[in-house]
Design a protein around this motif. Structure first.
Motif, PDB file in Angstrom:
ATOM      1  N   ASP A  35       0.786  -1.256  -0.006  1.00 28.08           N
ATOM      2  CA  ASP A  35      -0.014  -0.164  -0.233  1.00 28.08           C
ATOM      3  C   ASP A  35       0.676   1.234   0.085  1.00 28.08           C
ATOM      4  N   THR A  36       0.205   2.322  -0.254  1.00 25.46           N
ATOM      5  CA  THR A  36       1.218   3.694  -0.274  1.00 25.46           C
ATOM      6  C   THR A  36       1.483   4.249   0.609  1.00 25.46           C
ATOM      7  N   SER A  37       1.416   3.158   1.838  1.00 21.19           N
ATOM      8  CA  SER A  37       1.880   3.772   3.228  1.00 21.19           C
ATOM      9  C   SER A  37       3.288   2.842   3.367  1.00 21.19           C
ATOM     10  N   GLY A  38       3.318   1.913   2.599  1.00 18.89           N
ATOM     11  CA  GLY A  38       4.595   1.202   2.498  1.00 18.89           C
ATOM     12  C   GLY A  38       4.424  -0.215   3.204  1.00 18.89           C
ATOM     13  N   ARG A  39       3.137  -0.547   3.510  1.00 19.21           N
ATOM     14  CA  ARG A  39       3.046  -1.866   4.332  1.00 19.21           C
ATOM     15  C   ARG A  39       2.733  -2.883   3.091  1.00 19.21           C
ATOM     16  N   LEU A  40       3.404  -4.077   3.204  1.00 24.58           N
ATOM     17  CA  LEU A  40       3.250  -5.301   2.298  1.00 24.58           C
ATOM     18  C   LEU A  40       2.171  -5.983   2.697  1.00 24.58           C
ATOM     19  N   GLY A  41       1.270  -6.574   1.718  1.00 24.05           N
ATOM     20  CA  GLY A  41       0.103  -7.356   1.894  1.00 24.05           C
ATOM     21  C   GLY A  41       0.089  -8.467   1.009  1.00 24.05           C
ATOM     22  N   LEU A  42      -0.242  -9.600   1.483  1.00 22.40           N
ATOM     23  CA  LEU A  42      -0.594 -10.997   0.616  1.00 22.40           C
ATOM     24  C   LEU A  42      -1.998 -11.570   1.103  1.00 22.40           C
ATOM     25  N   ILE A  43      -2.956 -11.096  -0.047  1.00 21.90           N
ATOM     26  CA  ILE A  43      -4.211 -11.733   0.340  1.00 21.90           C
ATOM     27  C   ILE A  43      -4.762 -12.497  -0.770  1.00 21.90           C
ATOM     28  N   GLU A  44      -5.784 -13.015  -0.463  1.00 22.78           N
ATOM     29  CA  GLU A  44      -6.548 -13.755  -1.658  1.00 22.78           C
ATOM     30  C   GLU A  44      -6.712 -12.825  -2.605  1.00 22.78           C
ATOM     31  N   ARG A  45      -6.506 -13.726  -4.099  1.00 21.71           N
ATOM     32  CA  ARG A  45      -6.297 -13.005  -5.345  1.00 21.71           C
ATOM     33  C   ARG A  45      -7.850 -12.625  -5.741  1.00 21.71           C
ATOM     34  N   TRP A  46      -8.821 -13.414  -5.420  1.00 19.09           N
ATOM     35  CA  TRP A  46     -10.208 -13.000  -6.106  1.00 19.09           C
ATOM     36  C   TRP A  46     -11.032 -12.296  -4.707  1.00 19.09           C
ATOM     37  N   CYS A  47     -11.593 -11.295  -5.536  1.00 21.61           N
ATOM     38  CA  CYS A  47     -12.288 -10.363  -4.623  1.00 21.61           C
ATOM     39  C   CYS A  47     -13.529 -11.159  -3.725  1.00 21.61           C
ATOM     40  N   ALA A  48     -13.962 -10.790  -2.584  1.00 30.36           N
ATOM     41  CA  ALA A  48     -14.725 -11.534  -1.792  1.00 30.36           C
ATOM     42  C   ALA A  48     -16.418 -11.239  -2.363  1.00 30.36           C
ATOM     43  N   HIS A  49     -16.431 -10.172  -2.922  1.00 28.43           N
ATOM     44  CA  HIS A  49     -17.795  -9.712  -3.717  1.00 28.43           C
ATOM     45  C   HIS A  49     -18.114 -10.557  -4.723  1.00 28.43           C
ATOM     46  N   ARG A  50     -17.485 -10.227  -5.930  1.00 21.89           N
ATOM     47  CA  ARG A  50     -17.770 -10.949  -7.420  1.00 21.89           C
ATOM     48  C   ARG A  50     -16.544 -11.807  -7.944  1.00 21.89           C
ATOM     49  N   ARG A  51     -15.673 -12.140  -7.131  1.00 25.39           N
ATOM     50  CA  ARG A  51     -14.555 -12.922  -7.401  1.00 25.39           C
ATOM     51  C   ARG A  51     -13.578 -12.142  -8.605  1.00 25.39           C
ATOM     52  N   VAL A  52     -13.512 -10.969  -8.565  1.00 28.89           N
ATOM     53  CA  VAL A  52     -12.659 -10.433  -9.725  1.00 28.89           C
ATOM     54  C   VAL A  52     -11.164 -10.447  -9.195  1.00 28.89           C
ATOM     55  N   ASN A  53     -10.192 -10.465 -10.008  1.00 21.73           N
ATOM     56  CA  ASN A  53      -8.749 -10.533  -9.893  1.00 21.73           C
ATOM     57  C   ASN A  53      -8.216  -9.155  -9.163  1.00 21.73           C
ATOM     58  N   LEU A  54      -8.058  -9.330  -8.112  1.00 25.58           N
ATOM     59  CA  LEU A  54      -7.532  -8.136  -7.276  1.00 25.58           C
ATOM     60  C   LEU A  54      -6.357  -7.624  -7.687  1.00 25.58           C
ATOM     61  N   ALA A  55      -5.411  -8.434  -8.694  1.00 28.30           N
ATOM     62  CA  ALA A  55      -4.273  -8.051  -9.060  1.00 28.30           C
ATOM     63  C   ALA A  55      -4.232  -6.660 -10.231  1.00 28.30           C
ATOM     64  N   TYR A  56      -5.683  -6.570 -10.560  1.00 28.62           N
ATOM     65  CA  TYR A  56      -5.728  -5.379 -11.337  1.00 28.62           C
ATOM     66  C   TYR A  56      -6.655  -4.186 -10.223  1.00 28.62           C
ATOM     67  N   GLY A  57      -6.405  -4.381  -9.080  1.00 27.30           N
ATOM     68  CA  GLY A  57      -6.959  -3.324  -8.229  1.00 27.30           C
ATOM     69  C   GLY A  57      -6.279  -2.188  -8.011  1.00 27.30           C
ATOM     70  N   VAL A  58      -6.664  -1.119  -7.418  1.00 31.60           N
ATOM     71  CA  VAL A  58      -5.880   0.134  -7.201  1.00 31.60           C
ATOM     72  C   VAL A  58      -5.499   0.163  -5.805  1.00 31.60           C
ATOM     73  N   VAL A  59      -4.143   0.267  -5.842  1.00 35.87           N
ATOM     74  CA  VAL A  59      -3.288   0.305  -4.529  1.00 35.87           C
ATOM     75  C   VAL A  59      -3.655   1.699  -3.816  1.00 35.87           C
ATOM     76  N   GLU A  60      -4.000   1.853  -2.807  1.00 33.97           N
ATOM     77  CA  GLU A  60      -4.153   3.065  -1.861  1.00 33.97           C
ATOM     78  C   GLU A  60      -3.492   3.108  -0.687  1.00 33.97           C
ATOM     79  N   GLU A  61      -3.741   4.106   0.133  1.00 30.81           N
ATOM     80  CA  GLU A  61      -2.789   4.377   1.357  1.00 30.81           C
ATOM     81  C   GLU A  61      -2.968   3.196   2.191  1.00 30.81           C
ATOM     82  N   ASP A  62      -4.283   2.689   2.383  1.00 33.27           N
ATOM     83  CA  ASP A  62      -4.413   1.750   3.585  1.00 33.27           C
ATOM     84  C   ASP A  62      -4.856   0.254   3.071  1.00 33.27           C
TER      85      ASP A  62
END
Length: 216
Positions: A35-62
């Motif tokens: 995230d833009t605060s510098g923290r590393l995250g490793l989460i499930e690739r598929w969004c819990a809502h509609r199973r969209v690939n989060l690898a194409y998501g938007v990185v934000e501060e938190d």
């Protein structure tokens, strides 16, 4: 799962266009991000809502926001925002996604995917403690079973046969790539094993004949 696994080079994530990286570890599809605060995250690739690939998501501060409906998850797997539903502010507290601890060390991102109560210390290999100028991080794909790859690494005798081509055109797989070790590997095809059992595991060494009264 009760080990720290190297899952990516730090440079791979930095070079990513989206600031994310798809990884598959222990049969799970995951997405690595910072995230833009510098923290590393490793989460499930598929969004819990509609199973969209989060690898194409938007990185934000938190956290990482899904590009489809805007659901956002932090590095702990907690849902921070559900902007497309009126009950989002209350419902988000009930939504989570799988998330695993990550650590950046020696140019590598490490992940732990086992029980939190049994989390071991991060490995302290010697190469992890040297300055960056004294370390080279490389990555390659081995399309085989882990046990087979490990067995090949400790099988010194196969090098004299499988990697016996000495012409430099054969690159990293040739004996020529072994540099000063090449003559001994080619000449002595029956190495003798020396083993030493220690408190932290088994040390192995393959001994070959070198110059007169010396070994390699």
């Amino acid at each position: 799962r009760r080990y720290w696994h190297p899952i990516a080079g730090v440079g791979e994530l930095e070079a990513s266009f989206f600031g994310t990286k798809e990884v598959r570890v222990l049969g799970e599809d995951l997405v690595l991000f910072r995230d833009t605060s510098g923290r590393l995250g490793l989460i499930e690739r598929w969004c819990a809502h509609r199973r969209v690939n989060l690898a194409y998501g938007v990185v934000e501060e938190d956290g990482l926001r899904c590009q489809y409906h805007g659901w956002k998850f932090d590095v702990e797997g907690d849902c921070l925002d559900i902007p497309n539903a009126p009950e989002g502010e209350t419902f988000k507290q009930k939504v989570r996604t799988n998330a695993y601890p990550t650590v950046e060390r020696a140019g590598i991102v490490w992940a732990y995917m086992g029980p939190t109560a049994l989390m071991p210390e991060l490995p302290e290999f010697e190469w992890m403690r040297v300055p960056e100028s004294h370390r080279y991080v490389n990555k390659f794909l081995v399309e085989g079973n882990y046990a087979q790859a490990l067995e090949g690494e400790v099988d010194s005798s196969h090098v004299s046969f499988l990697h016996s081509r000495v012409d430099s055109e054969y690159g990293a797989g040739s004996l020529a790539a072994l540099g000063p070790r090449q003559p001994y590997m080619a000449r002595d095809k029956t190495p003798r094993w020396v083993t030493n059992e220690t408190e932290y595991g088994l040390m192995l060494a393959a001994q070959r004949n070198a110059e007169q009264h010396t070994f390699h």
